[in-house]
Design an enzyme around this catalytic site. Structure first.
Site, PDB file in Angstrom:
ATOM      1  N   GLU A   1      -0.633 -12.366 -23.530  1.00 22.78           N
ATOM      2  CA  GLU A   1       0.476 -12.492 -22.579  1.00 22.78           C
ATOM      3  C   GLU A   1       0.800 -13.954 -22.281  1.00 22.78           C
ATOM      4  O   GLU A   1       1.682 -14.244 -21.502  1.00 22.78           O
ATOM      5  CB  GLU A   1       0.206 -11.694 -21.310  1.00 22.78           C
TER       6      GLU A   1
ATOM      7  N   ARG B   1      -9.144  -3.163 -18.163  1.00 22.37           N
ATOM      8  CA  ARG B   1      -8.848  -4.591 -18.133  1.00 22.37           C
ATOM      9  C   ARG B   1      -9.618  -5.188 -16.964  1.00 22.37           C
ATOM     10  O   ARG B   1      -9.559  -4.665 -15.851  1.00 22.37           O
ATOM     11  CB  ARG B   1      -7.361  -4.819 -17.943  1.00 22.37           C
TER      12      ARG B   1
ATOM     13  N   ASN C   1       5.170  -8.082 -20.097  1.00 18.24           N
ATOM     14  CA  ASN C   1       5.731  -8.532 -18.809  1.00 18.24           C
ATOM     15  C   ASN C   1       5.478 -10.017 -18.618  1.00 18.24           C
ATOM     16  O   ASN C   1       6.387 -10.791 -18.330  1.00 18.24           O
ATOM     17  CB  ASN C   1       5.105  -7.775 -17.634  1.00 18.24           C
ATOM     18  N   ASP C   2       4.212 -10.393 -18.777  1.00 20.04           N
ATOM     19  CA  ASP C   2       3.895 -11.813 -18.619  1.00 20.04           C
ATOM     20  C   ASP C   2       4.348 -12.617 -19.829  1.00 20.04           C
ATOM     21  O   ASP C   2       4.824 -13.742 -19.690  1.00 20.04           O
ATOM     22  CB  ASP C   2       2.390 -12.009 -18.379  1.00 20.04           C
TER      23      ASP C   2
ATOM     24  N   ARG D   1       9.135 -13.103 -13.489  1.00 16.36           N
ATOM     25  CA  ARG D   1       9.344 -11.665 -13.670  1.00 16.36           C
ATOM     26  C   ARG D   1       9.650 -10.954 -12.361  1.00 16.36           C
ATOM     27  O   ARG D   1      10.171  -9.838 -12.359  1.00 16.36           O
ATOM     28  CB  ARG D   1       8.126 -11.018 -14.347  1.00 16.36           C
TER      29      ARG D   1
ATOM     30  N   HIS E   1       0.810  -1.215   0.000  1.00 12.98           N
ATOM     31  CA  HIS E   1       0.000   0.000   0.000  1.00 12.98           C
ATOM     32  C   HIS E   1       0.843   1.265   0.000  1.00 12.98           C
ATOM     33  O   HIS E   1       0.526   2.239  -0.661  1.00 12.98           O
ATOM     34  CB  HIS E   1      -0.938   0.002   1.206  1.00 12.98           C
TER      35      HIS E   1
ATOM     36  N   CYS F   1       1.227  -3.144 -24.087  1.00 10.30           N
ATOM     37  CA  CYS F   1       1.017  -2.369 -22.862  1.00 10.30           C
ATOM     38  C   CYS F   1       1.886  -2.847 -21.699  1.00 10.30           C
ATOM     39  O   CYS F   1       1.684  -2.453 -20.569  1.00 10.30           O
ATOM     40  CB  CYS F   1      -0.455  -2.368 -22.457  1.00 10.30           C
TER      41      CYS F   1
END
Ligand code: PEP
Ligand code: MG
Length: 758
Positions: free
Chosen positions: A614, A515, A637-638, A648, A372, A685
């Site tokens: 991905e 998404r 990324n994935d 990752r 957080h 993205c």
């Protein structure tokens, strides 16, 4: 037995201890008397006090029962023997048969072979291990949990004497930790990019709590009750204030935090610690130590966040016991103009307590991208480094610190030359940032007239102002799980509708690609039961959960359609591995759309539906998506994680495989060809899109739409404006048959030769 009767012995022992502490004599004499007192009271033949010295050595400082010549002669490394193990893991140990324990380290000078059983606890202060307190018995004795607890309470009181400096300094002329004064370069995980230099401010420096041993239990219980209500009132004010400021989702974080402050178990434990003979402050510290100890063993990120909140609340409560946060702040002095906050970890509310204008950076011993405090720091644009090993123990207040959150390094006490050089890079970085801001309205068009769409990734309402500041043409990825992650319960349709509507309002006509929930993996929802998985990144996550719990997805889709009203909306599904998954999710969307139409409410002008690419398997199903998917977005990324089977989030694998390598580029080229053939617009993205050289390669492969972190838009726009797309395309094409681990150097060479600004 009532709580009060149960701890009568403990109260008596604490009072005797207080008398010894307050009595005369040298610190060494007092330590000796304490050892004697504890041995007698705990009915043990031996009581030993080990104190931690420079170089992680535990030295026997006082003993009752072991040979006196061992005092100041017996030394153990932290981690060595049972005592060293207690210090290393900062947890109590009770062994009926200590000598047969594999960690037993025999020291002949102590004469301890005569003692069979051992119980030891760490001497803790402010989370630091200052030493170990141990008792031993000749017979095989099973120490009870209550006895261990009493020892922990005693150790807390002994900590005050050990930490007072008198004990160690009298025997040591050199600074306590010579090693700590040298400059350090520490590796870290980047939690929010940026550069900063300033003076260390230790978050929550240990505040001497004054009296630890109570005179009057009832009075201490009353003081606790008063401090608790004062704290609850101030948290209410904080939430109200945040509500008024319209700060969006970080209000939810604060509300969760306020709820935890009401935790009955926590309040009861503090009350019980008072019954053992401690003052209210002593009891809070005692429970805080317990929380810290529990945290060491907890892997689960949700539980860790909760324990962290409790630790944070304990500190807040201590402030109220001291007469309020203002008094305590006054005692700690002013925040320097260029404060670099150093903390083991911290709660989001605590960060907001600091004067933002003076805060330059944040360095955490723990922390993760999804914690957080990192989310809030990102919104405040403060550079953040995480996982910096033992930083709290290695930094002194007002030490100079450099935070290089662009490269994931922290420098402590850097030399003058280094500081001067860093200052220059900081200035350049700052100037560049301002230049990008000035250029935000320049078109993202290449030298040969090709228009690129540069979009922004977002996840919280507080990210939205960056949309206009960066000049992005829309939000290419809105990660809807982020607002879910900072809440305490599942948001219902109305709450979600309100959230999505506010995002669309703030986007002011620019496209937003929502998404749907990508939970699972490292993204944990506090209120959603996730299963223990061997391999969470490849486990029950994202669309897989949505298919098993269709209600979740339908609620979300309904809220999105309602939020859109008559405005157009774009929705995409994460982690699609198989066409049937996309079809399933798309059907649910169509059902929701029909439902909305039947109800006669406003229907979105146009609904675009797409999928994230991905998971490599989807690359071989693109043609079958023709006419069904309105767009595809590569989540690099994935995708790279799965293409190279390389976690990752594992720092040891960071940089091991290059997305600018022959296999990765060949794979992406295949995706571009297939999407072209199926006439499905394609974008990227993932992080790859936000790095100028990688974005250049993507454009070379044929991509025209890239979505990235807000800070990346300026550099990528500058790169685009200096690029000749046709020439880059031809060069990239020529690389597709190349060999080697990485093509980065060749791409950089091309950029240099063709005046591309990277
Ligand atoms: C990606 O995987 O590249 C992506 C954009 O999604 P996330 O980083 O949220 O997993
Ligand atoms: Mg992803």
């Amino acid at each position: 037995m009532g709580v009060t009767a149960k701890w009568a012995g403990s109260r008596l022992l604490l009072r005797r201890l207080r008398d010894v502490m307050a009595g005369g004599g040298t610190p060494q004499e007092r330590l000796d008397r304490i050892a004697k007192l504890i041995a007698r009271d705990m009915v043990a033949e031996v009581c030993s006090i080990y104190v931690r010295r420079a170089g992680d050595v535990l030295e026997l400082f006082a003993t009752e029962g072991l040979k006196p010549e061992a005092v100041h002669a017996t030394r153990l490394r932290v981690g060595e023997g049972i005592v060293g193990d207690i210090a290393a893991h900062s947890r109590p140990t009770a062994l009926a048969d200590a000598q047969s324990h594999p960690n037993f380290a025999y020291r002949p000078e102590t004469g301890e072979e005569a003692y069979k059983s051992l119980m030891g606890v760490p001497i803790l202060r402010g989370g630091r291990v200052l030493g170990v307190l141990a008792v031993q018995n000749r017979t095989s004795r099973a120490y009870t949990d209550e006895e261990v607890e009493v020892m922990e309470t005693i150790a807390m009181v002994v900590a005050e004497l050990v930490a007072s400096g008198e004990v160690v300094q009298r025997r040591e002329q050199a600074p306590a930790d010579g090693i700590a004064m040298t400059p350090l370069r520490l590796d870290a995980v980047k939690l929010n990019a940026g550069l900063a230099m300033g003076r260390a401010v230790l978050h929550r420096p240990y505040v001497p709590v004054g009296r630890l041993i109570a005179e009057d239990e009832a009075q201490e219980q009353e003081r606790l009750a008063e401090a608790l209500s004062a704290m609850h009132r101030s948290l209410d004010d904080m939430v109200d204030q945040a509500d008024v400021d319209g700060a969006g989702d970080h209000v939810d974080i604060l509300k969760t935090y306020r709820m935890i402050a009401q935790d009955r178990g926590w309040i009861r434990r503090i009350g019980e610690a008072i019954s053992t003979g401690l003052t209210a402050e002593g009891a809070v510290v005692r429970v805080q130590d317990e929380t810290r100890a529990r945290m060491k063993d907890v892997e689960d990120s949700y539980l860790r966040e909760r324990l962290l909140d409790l630790e944070d609340l304990a500190y807040r409560l201590l402030q109220h016991l001291a007469g309020g946060p203002e008094q305590m702040a006054a005692a700690q002095g002013d925040l320097p103009e260029d404060a670099i906050l150093v903390a083991r970890n911290m709660g989001p509310a605590e960060l907001l307590d600091y004067d933002r204008a003076r805060l330059r950076g944040l360095v955490l011993e723990e922390g993760s991208a999804t914690s957080h405090v990192a989310i809030v720091a990102r919104a405040l644009e403060i550079p953040v480094l995480g996982r910096v090993k033992n930083i709290v123990d290695r930094v002194e207040a007002f030490d100079r610190i450099i935070v290089d959150a662009n490269n994931g390094v922290c420098f402590v006490r850097p030399g003058e030359d280094f500081r001067a050089a860093f200052e220059t890079s900081m200035r350049t970085f700052q100037e560049k940032r301002e230049a990008y801001r000035r250029e935000r309205d320049l078109p993202s068009v290449s030298r040969d007239g090709v228009a690129l769409e540069l979009m922004m990734n977002a996840g919280l309402l507080i990210d939205m102002p960056h949309l206009h500041e960066s000049g992005a043409c829309g939000i290419g990825l809105y990660r809807t799980e982020v607002p879910f992650m900072v809440r305490s319960d599942f948001p219902d349709v109305d709450t979600q509708t309100d959230l999505y509507a506010r995002i669309l309002d703030q986007a002011d006509g620019k496209e937003v690609v929502f998404r749907t929930l990508d939970i699972g993996g490292d993204k944990v929802l506090p209120y959603f039961q996730s299963s223990d998985e061997e391999n969470p990144a490849m486990g029950w996550r994202a669309i897989r959960i949505a298919m098993d719990r269709p209600g979740l997805l339908r609620t979300q889709l309904r809220a999105m359609l309602r939020a859109a009203g008559e405005r157009p909306i774009s929705i995409m599904f994460p982690m699609v591995a198989d066409l049937t998954e996309f079809e399933y999710a798309r059907r649910l969307l169509m059902k929701e759309l029909r439902r909305a139409e039947e109800r006669g409410g406003p229907a979105p002008g146009r609904v675009k539906v797409g999928a994230m690419l991905e998971v490599p398997s989807l690359a071989f199903q693109i043609r079958a998506m023709a006419g069904r998917a309105d767009f595809l977005s590569v989540g690099s990324n994935d995708l790279m994680q799965f293409l190279f089977a390389s976690d990752r989030g594992n720092p040891r694998l960071d940089g091991r495989y290059d997305p600018l390598s022959p296999p990765a580029l060949a794979f992406l080229a295949h995706v571009v060809r297939e999407a072209d053939a199926a006439r499905i617009p394609l974008s990227v993205c993932g992080e790859m899109a936000g790095d100028p050289i990688q974005a250049m390669a993507l454009i070379g492969l044929g991509l025209r739409r890239l979505s990235m972190a807000p800070a990346a838009i300026g550099p990528v726009r500058t790169m685009v404006r200096s690029l000749h797309v046709a020439a880059t395309g031809a060069f990239t094409e020529s690389l597709l048959d190349a060999r080697g681990h990485s093509l980065r150097a060749r791409l950089a060479g091309f950029a240099r030769d063709h005046g591309v600004v990277l």
